[in-house]
Design an enzyme around this catalytic site. Sequence first.
Site, PDB file in Angstrom:
ATOM      1  NE  ARG A  27      -4.296  -1.591   0.593  1.00  0.00           N
ATOM      2  CZ  ARG A  27      -5.387  -1.549   1.332  1.00  0.00           C
ATOM      3  NH1 ARG A  27      -5.599  -0.531   2.129  1.00  0.00           N
ATOM      4  NH2 ARG A  27      -6.272  -2.513   1.265  1.00  0.00           N
ATOM      5  NE  ARG A  31      -6.688   5.413   3.278  1.00  0.00           N
ATOM      6  CZ  ARG A  31      -7.450   4.504   3.865  1.00  0.00           C
ATOM      7  NH1 ARG A  31      -8.641   4.840   4.291  1.00  0.00           N
ATOM      8  NH2 ARG A  31      -7.030   3.278   4.038  1.00  0.00           N
ATOM      9  NE  ARG A  40      -9.898   7.973  -1.697  1.00  0.00           N
ATOM     10  CZ  ARG A  40     -11.126   8.373  -1.397  1.00  0.00           C
ATOM     11  NH1 ARG A  40     -11.676   9.369  -2.070  1.00  0.00           N
ATOM     12  NH2 ARG A  40     -11.795   7.768  -0.432  1.00  0.00           N
ATOM     13  CG  ASP A  77      -8.998  -2.512  -3.843  1.00  0.00           C
ATOM     14  OD1 ASP A  77      -8.398  -1.884  -2.965  1.00  0.00           O
ATOM     15  OD2 ASP A  77      -9.726  -3.504  -3.591  1.00  0.00           O
ATOM     16  CE1 TYR A 154     -13.048  -6.932   2.173  1.00  0.00           C
ATOM     17  CE2 TYR A 154     -11.562  -8.515   1.167  1.00  0.00           C
ATOM     18  CZ  TYR A 154     -11.796  -7.513   2.074  1.00  0.00           C
ATOM     19  OH  TYR A 154     -10.789  -7.072   2.900  1.00  0.00           O
TER      20      TYR A 154
HETATM   21  O1  CP3 Z   1      -0.125  -1.380  -2.562  1.00  0.00           O
HETATM   22  C1  CP3 Z   1      -0.410  -0.419  -3.312  1.00  0.00           C
HETATM   23  O2  CP3 Z   1       0.036   0.729  -3.166  1.00  0.00           O
HETATM   24  C2  CP3 Z   1      -1.301  -0.696  -4.508  1.00  0.00           C
HETATM   25  C3  CP3 Z   1      -2.677  -0.511  -4.321  1.00  0.00           C
HETATM   26  C4  CP3 Z   1      -3.537  -1.439  -3.479  1.00  0.00           C
HETATM   27  C5  CP3 Z   1      -4.741  -0.966  -2.873  1.00  0.00           C
HETATM   28  N1  CP3 Z   1      -5.387  -2.043  -2.338  1.00  0.00           N
HETATM   29  C6  CP3 Z   1      -5.195   0.428  -2.878  1.00  0.00           C
HETATM   30  C7  CP3 Z   1      -6.182   0.850  -1.863  1.00  0.00           C
HETATM   31  C8  CP3 Z   1      -3.448  -2.822  -3.214  1.00  0.00           C
HETATM   32  C9  CP3 Z   1      -2.335  -3.804  -3.555  1.00  0.00           C
HETATM   33  C10 CP3 Z   1      -4.633  -3.178  -2.513  1.00  0.00           C
HETATM   34  C11 CP3 Z   1      -4.919  -4.556  -2.091  1.00  0.00           C
HETATM   35  C12 CP3 Z   1      -6.115  -4.826  -1.281  1.00  0.00           C
HETATM   36  N2  CP3 Z   1      -7.337  -4.206  -1.335  1.00  0.00           N
HETATM   37  C13 CP3 Z   1      -6.200  -5.887  -0.344  1.00  0.00           C
HETATM   38  C14 CP3 Z   1      -5.114  -6.913  -0.050  1.00  0.00           C
HETATM   39  C15 CP3 Z   1      -4.041  -6.365   0.804  1.00  0.00           C
HETATM   40  C16 CP3 Z   1      -4.426  -6.082   2.214  1.00  0.00           C
HETATM   41  O3  CP3 Z   1      -4.334  -4.918   2.589  1.00  0.00           O
HETATM   42  O4  CP3 Z   1      -4.784  -7.024   2.931  1.00  0.00           O
HETATM   43  C17 CP3 Z   1      -7.493  -5.838   0.239  1.00  0.00           C
HETATM   44  C18 CP3 Z   1      -8.044  -6.764   1.291  1.00  0.00           C
HETATM   45  C19 CP3 Z   1      -8.207  -4.787  -0.409  1.00  0.00           C
HETATM   46  C20 CP3 Z   1      -9.622  -4.383  -0.200  1.00  0.00           C
HETATM   47  C21 CP3 Z   1      -9.752  -3.022   0.302  1.00  0.00           C
HETATM   48  N3  CP3 Z   1      -9.407  -1.897  -0.415  1.00  0.00           N
HETATM   49  C22 CP3 Z   1     -10.240  -2.617   1.568  1.00  0.00           C
HETATM   50  C23 CP3 Z   1     -10.703  -3.553   2.646  1.00  0.00           C
HETATM   51  C24 CP3 Z   1     -10.182  -1.221   1.595  1.00  0.00           C
HETATM   52  C25 CP3 Z   1     -10.700  -0.326   2.678  1.00  0.00           C
HETATM   53  C26 CP3 Z   1      -9.834  -0.314   3.851  1.00  0.00           C
HETATM   54  C27 CP3 Z   1      -8.854   0.803   3.745  1.00  0.00           C
HETATM   55  O5  CP3 Z   1      -7.637   0.553   3.890  1.00  0.00           O
HETATM   56  O6  CP3 Z   1      -9.330   1.930   3.546  1.00  0.00           O
HETATM   57  C28 CP3 Z   1      -9.615  -0.782   0.355  1.00  0.00           C
HETATM   58  C29 CP3 Z   1      -9.369   0.609  -0.062  1.00  0.00           C
HETATM   59  C30 CP3 Z   1      -8.041   0.958  -0.621  1.00  0.00           C
HETATM   60  N4  CP3 Z   1      -7.352   0.221  -1.534  1.00  0.00           N
HETATM   61  C31 CP3 Z   1      -7.290   2.131  -0.321  1.00  0.00           C
HETATM   62  C32 CP3 Z   1      -6.127   2.075  -1.102  1.00  0.00           C
HETATM   63  C33 CP3 Z   1      -5.035   3.111  -1.187  1.00  0.00           C
HETATM   64  C34 CP3 Z   1      -7.717   3.257   0.599  1.00  0.00           C
HETATM   65  C35 CP3 Z   1      -8.953   3.891   0.078  1.00  0.00           C
HETATM   66  C36 CP3 Z   1      -8.947   5.384  -0.124  1.00  0.00           C
HETATM   67  O7  CP3 Z   1      -8.001   5.971  -0.657  1.00  0.00           O
HETATM   68  O8  CP3 Z   1      -9.969   5.949   0.253  1.00  0.00           O
END
Ligand code: CP3
Length: 356
Positions: A27, A31, A40, A77, A154
Amino acid sequence: MIKLKNDRFLKTIWGQPVDVTPIWIMRQAGRYLPEYRLVRQRAGDFMKLCKTPELACEVTLQPIHRFSLDAGIVFSDILTIPDAMGLGLHFIEGQGPRFEKKLRSVHDIKALGVPDPETHLGYVLETIRLVQHELDGKVPLIGFCGSPWTLATYMVEGQANKTFPMIQSMLREEPAALHVLLNLLAVAVQAHLNAQIKAGVQAVMLFDTWGGLLGDTHYRDFSLHYIQQVIAGLWRTYDEQRIPVLLFTKNGGQWLEWIAETGCDVIGVDWHVHLGDARKRVNKIALQGNMDPAILSQSPEHIQQAVQRILEEYGTGSGHVFNLGHGITPDVQPEQVAILVDAVHTLSRPYHQKGE
Ligand code: CP3
């Protein structure tokens, strides 16, 4: 074929000597970066950001411009696949993902189709092409997908959930329906990863975030089995380059020997695992991890101490990609990331002195 200016990440995976331990951060585009929050905001919502290749490209590059990271990961994502299958995904501020449609019956599952990556996920592929053009070989780019099991959690719950009651009851009461879904997802994940390889990523990663939720036997039958199926169908060489497969199972430390048999090239581990023990257990497969993300919010001294300890646990030689044991949290200051990256590169040098 892209000629890489920094190939430490790939070299360490293949067990070749490196000067210092490579690092990237799960990640890393997110944020905690003020420049990410701006883009964003400009995009309006998270899915819009993912689906606008120019913006997704911009945020992919942000952490690479700011820090001396050794790999990039395409901004997207794991839930884009269920979205492309027609479940209708949106993100609610502070609550995470929500699907308009939930899967609750065999009927719902049988109505799903496998998305065509070029048609339904073309925006991810376009982002990859844009990023590779901009990167111009600075560092390798990682593509990714969720594991079939993690995506299913999910899709069945319809949202992020800590106890997963719906999929737990489907597993007990309708295992055959769940297997139909997991099979479908394995086909979709494999197709999407191969399309990402074709679009130009130099490595692919599978996130099995919720595999560790399962008991031993269920983990093998409902998660590992489908991961193995995905990996067996991936292109392992493309454009004359070997494409490594990274597999991260959160809370999967007890299954490292099984995970090593999936055919993956790198095992991602969380901070419950001692890296030296893990190294002995998986013999010759590279490891990725495993600093507790909470340490990154602490003082520079604590961060440096943790890096030193992890490097010492792994020991000398290549085969270790430094990372956190899970994604970076939004409260981290960018300065703390700079300290981490610098500490890994500086403190790891003595562990690579004999050309190992
Ligand atoms: O790693 C990176 O920089 C690449 C981008 C990336 C995102 N999500 C961007 C994201 C990657 C590789 C993911 C993977 C992801 N997404 C996983 C597996 C890895 C892990 O963390 O366990 C999972 C389970 C998700 C599903 C997901 N996406 C959830 C549950 C959430 C909400 C929780 C949160 O952290 O806010 C997201 C949102 C998300 N995906 C964000 C980002 C940067 C934050 C959302 C935002 O900017 O508002």
